[in-house]
Design a protein around this motif. Structure first.
Motif, short mmCIF file in Angstrom:
data_model
loop_
_atom_site.label_atom_id
_atom_site.label_comp_id
_atom_site.label_asym_id
_atom_site.label_seq_id
_atom_site.Cartn_x
_atom_site.Cartn_y
_atom_site.Cartn_z
N SER A 187 69.07 46.84 79.76
CA SER A 187 70.70 47.10 79.99
C SER A 187 70.90 45.87 81.18
O SER A 187 70.08 45.62 81.83
N PHE A 188 71.95 45.67 81.28
CA PHE A 188 72.74 44.53 80.81
C PHE A 188 72.81 43.37 81.74
O PHE A 188 72.69 42.00 81.12
N TYR A 189 72.64 43.52 82.83
CA TYR A 189 72.90 42.45 84.01
C TYR A 189 71.46 41.77 84.23
O TYR A 189 70.58 42.53 84.69
N TYR A 190 71.49 40.44 84.16
CA TYR A 190 70.27 39.75 84.74
C TYR A 190 69.14 40.27 84.06
O TYR A 190 68.06 40.53 84.65
N VAL A 191 69.02 40.32 82.79
CA VAL A 191 68.08 40.83 82.05
C VAL A 191 67.23 39.56 81.64
O VAL A 191 67.24 38.58 81.17
N VAL A 241 56.91 35.58 74.61
CA VAL A 241 57.98 35.82 74.81
C VAL A 241 58.41 35.72 76.30
O VAL A 241 57.60 36.29 77.03
N SER A 242 59.32 34.67 76.75
CA SER A 242 59.67 34.48 78.08
C SER A 242 61.35 34.42 78.08
O SER A 242 61.76 33.19 78.11
N ALA A 243 61.94 35.58 78.10
CA ALA A 243 63.48 35.33 77.85
C ALA A 243 64.25 35.60 79.25
O ALA A 243 63.81 36.61 79.96
N GLY A 244 65.31 35.20 79.39
CA GLY A 244 66.21 35.48 80.42
C GLY A 244 65.81 34.81 81.53
O GLY A 244 65.02 33.93 81.55
N PRO A 245 66.60 35.05 82.77
CA PRO A 245 67.48 36.18 82.65
C PRO A 245 68.72 35.78 82.23
O PRO A 245 69.24 34.67 82.17
N ALA A 246 69.45 36.74 81.35
CA ALA A 246 70.62 36.62 80.73
C ALA A 246 71.57 37.55 81.21
O ALA A 246 71.23 38.72 81.65
N CYS A 283 76.55 38.75 76.28
CA CYS A 283 75.69 39.67 76.05
C CYS A 283 74.45 38.88 75.16
O CYS A 283 74.08 39.66 73.99
N ASP A 284 74.45 37.88 75.46
CA ASP A 284 73.26 36.79 74.55
C ASP A 284 72.13 37.70 75.03
O ASP A 284 71.71 37.88 76.05
N PRO A 285 70.82 37.46 73.88
CA PRO A 285 69.52 38.10 74.15
C PRO A 285 69.11 37.39 75.43
O PRO A 285 69.19 36.18 75.51
N PRO A 286 68.43 37.87 75.96
CA PRO A 286 67.99 39.53 75.78
C PRO A 286 68.94 40.45 76.44
O PRO A 286 68.49 41.57 76.11
N VAL A 311 48.40 43.21 74.48
CA VAL A 311 49.65 42.60 74.78
C VAL A 311 50.17 43.22 76.20
O VAL A 311 49.88 44.28 76.32
N ILE A 312 51.05 42.42 76.76
CA ILE A 312 51.64 42.76 77.97
C ILE A 312 52.96 42.54 77.70
O ILE A 312 53.47 41.51 77.51
N ALA A 313 53.76 43.71 77.78
CA ALA A 313 55.31 43.79 77.60
C ALA A 313 55.70 43.72 78.92
O ALA A 313 55.17 44.57 79.86
N SER A 314 56.89 43.05 79.30
CA SER A 314 57.67 43.26 80.58
C SER A 314 59.16 42.98 80.48
O SER A 314 59.66 42.38 79.46
N GLY A 315 59.95 43.30 81.67
CA GLY A 315 61.40 43.45 81.61
C GLY A 315 61.77 43.94 82.83
O GLY A 315 61.21 44.43 83.60
N GLY A 316 62.96 43.19 83.27
CA GLY A 316 63.67 43.44 84.48
C GLY A 316 65.19 43.50 84.10
O GLY A 316 65.68 42.85 83.33
N HIS A 317 65.96 44.15 85.14
CA HIS A 317 67.31 43.72 85.02
C HIS A 317 67.84 44.08 86.53
O HIS A 317 67.22 44.21 87.38
N PHE A 318 69.09 43.83 86.40
CA PHE A 318 69.63 44.08 87.80
C PHE A 318 71.12 44.74 87.61
O PHE A 318 71.92 44.01 87.31
#
Ligand SMILES: [Ca+2]
Ligand SMILES: [Ca+2]
Length: 449
Positions: free
Chosen positions: A98-102, A122-127, A132-135, A157-164
């Motif tokens: 979810s949505f901010y600084y993803v 994959v190394s995407a963001g922060p978006a 609402c561009d990916p990710p 595999v290691i999936a990772s993610g974060g947001h603000f």
């Protein structure tokens, strides 16, 4: 054909008894120890592995987390490598953070003896979610990955993610398809050599050579020269080579067999032969060895302290360790100075009266010209002789009157009174003196009435 390895215990036991042994391989997919139940998932929130067990062609690794903080989280999905090889798969990573600084990340990793190797898929963001561009607002990435894996070590595999964001949702799914672990190593080939190993690498018996050909990762598709072989004749060096091919490539091993099972030959001799009493002589083994060669040869000592025929033993050893012995005979003799008066030696025909006792006199020395002081075992033999054999006729000047048999006159002189029968009249005889040293000492006689 790229294949996964599949072993059953029964199959391994069966194959272990076959040389060369052959391993087998499974088709691609999550099989052969890579089924979903062998995978683990670690990370915050709830995780899932779908399906949860059984052989399958596709596995989806999921996470669903409502974080209470705003940091970055990661989820690790791992399986232990059954064998060394190259793991590869197609992957799809989709989700919603979810949505901010993803941010969204995906790595493939493989542990091994020298640590962990990772690749970033994959190394995407922060978006931000302006557009609402990916990710941000959802993402979907795909690709293909491969990595070297090591038996007994984890990979995955290691999936990772974060947001603000005040809406705290991190969820995603990694779907793996076309999974396989490809053999990257050729078969291992081990020669098995049995026989009696002598010295210097030479075998002294028949040599059996067989080969153990093993590939734990994939099937052995071809072998050359890997049949069991027996080397049953001598050779200075026969090279045997076994080559074997699997999905991991072709390997070769060679052994060089040297066989010398033949003893050295000896033709021992003694020189001089005969040798005089108390003289010196040497024995030579005269050894030969056609293949590995003579390593050592020797003979025992020559004994000249008494007369007679004797033997000396000689030994030779070749460079393979084969040993043989042989004996040489030699004769130790007196130095026979000659018959003394009244007997003439050589070809003189001594003229004697039959029935008389003839005094045979002679002198014996040793090799140093020292008189022989003791003598025994003396005998005489008389054999028929053609009276024309002698060249010179010489009459016996005196006859013996003393005791018959042997007398030691001193200073190396000896006398034997030879009592002749009167039946010798009108015949000729060869008298042979036997002194026990094997020598032939003769005088010729012509008898009258
Ligand atoms: Ca291999
Ligand atoms: Ca030999």
């Amino acid at each position: 054909v790229k294949r996964l390895r599949l072993f059953s215990v029964m199959l391994m036991l069966t194959l272990a008894s076959i040389i060369p042994s052959v391993s087998t391989a499974a088709t691609s997919g999550f099989t052969g120890g890579y089924e979903p139940q062998h995978w683990t998932a670690a990370g915050p929130g709830s995780t899932s592995i779908t399906p949860s067990s059984g052989a399958t062609t596709s596995v989806t690794l999921g996470y669903n987390f409502d974080p209470s903080d705003l940091g970055t989280n990661s989820w690790t999905y791992a399986v232990t490598a059954v064998d060394d090889g190259m793991a590869s798969f197609d992957w799809n990573y989709s989700g919603f953070h979810s949505f901010y600084y993803v941010t969204a990340g995906l790595q493939i990793f493989a542990d091994g003896p020298s640590g962990r190797v990772t690749q970033t898929l994959v190394s995407a963001g922060p978006a931000f979610c302006g557009a609402c561009d990916p990710p941000s607002g959802g993402f979907n990435y795909s690709g293909t990955a491969s990595i070297e894996v090591h038996q007994g070590f984890a990979f995955g595999v290691i999936a990772s993610g974060g947001h603000f964001d005040g809406t705290r949702v991190l969820r995603g799914a990694v779907t793996l398809t076309n999974f396989e672990v490809v053999d990257r190593t050729p078969p291992t080939i081990t020669p098995n050599v049995s026989g009696t190993l002598g010295t210097n690498g030479w075998y002294t018996s028949n040599v059996q050579v067989s080969w153990t050909v093993v590939d734990n990762e994939s099937a052995i598709t071809n072998t050359t020269g890997c049949d069991a072989t027996t080397i049953s004749s001598d050779t200075a060096g026969t090279t045997l080579t076994c080559s074997a091919t699997s999905e991991g490539g072709t390997a070769s091993q060679s052994v060089i067999i040297k066989r010398d099972a033949t003893k050295p030959t000896l033709s021992p001799s003694v020189s001089p032969n005969p040798v005089l009493l108390n003289g010196s002589a040497t024995a030579s083994p005269n050894a030969n060895d056609a293949l590995s060669g003579v390593a050592s040869q020797s003979c025992g000592a020559i004994d000249t302290s008494s007369v007679g025929t004797k033997t000396v033993s000689c030994t030779a050893t070749d460079n393979a360790g084969n040993t043989d012995t042989a004996s040489a005979s030699y004769r130790v003799s007196y130095q026979f100075v000659g018959f003394a008066n009244p007997i003439d030696g050589n070809s003189v025909l001594n003229l004697a009266k039959a029935g008389q006792a003839i005094p045979l006199k002679w002198r014996l020395l040793d090799a140093t010209n020292a008189p022989v002081t003791t003598l025994s075992n003396v005998s005489v033999t008389a054999t028929s002789l053609s009276c024309s054999a002698g060249t010179t006729l010489d009459a016996i000047e005196e006859y013996a009157t003393g005791a018959s048999g042997l007398q030691n006159l001193g200073n190396g002189y000896y006398q034997w009174n030879w009592k002749t029968p009167s039946s010798y009249a009108n015949s000729c005889k060869t008298l042979q003196l036997n002194l026990g040293d094997g020598g032939t000492y003769t005088a010729l006689f012509q008898f009258k009435k």
